[in-house]
Scaffold this motif. Structure first.
Motif: not given
Length: 106
Positions: A15, A9, A18, A33, A13, A28, A90
């Motif tokens: 996502r 990762c 997520v 992450l 990132t 994040e 973040v």
């Protein structure tokens, strides 16, 4: 037990995980992450959507990346369990071991 995000990762990132997480427990950092282990409900929804196959059930993390279970826990040392990544946004930093790794060319 919980899920763990490992080295693939870093600097990706994507996502996707997520967006799939029903409890918003994937936070994040600057370069990767992290899964908050106390908030994760072990549903596994994040694992199949990860495009770089960086998410593993804690007992299934490959030996080469086993230390990422600790890294995910330690990342939350100052944050605790905030109760949802969307609320935090973040974080702006990474675990020191992640921060010290060479950047990957994107």
């Amino acid at each position: 037990m919980t899920y763990v995000i490992a080295e693939p990762c870093i600097d990706i990132t994507d996502r996707s995980c997520v967006e799939e997480c029903p409890v918003d427990c994937i936070y994040e950092g600057s370069r990767m992450l992290y899964i908050q282990p106390d908030e994760c409900v072990d549903c596994g929804a994040c694992e199949p959507v990860c495009p770089v196959e960086a998410i593993f059930f804690e007992d299934d993390v490959p030996d080469a990346w086993a230390h990422f279970a600790r890294i995910n826990v330690e990342f939350f040392g100052g944050l605790g369990a905030p109760g949802g990544a969307a609320r935090v946004g973040v974080v702006g930093h990474d675990h020191p071991e992640v921060a010290s790794m060479p950047h990957r060319l994107g």
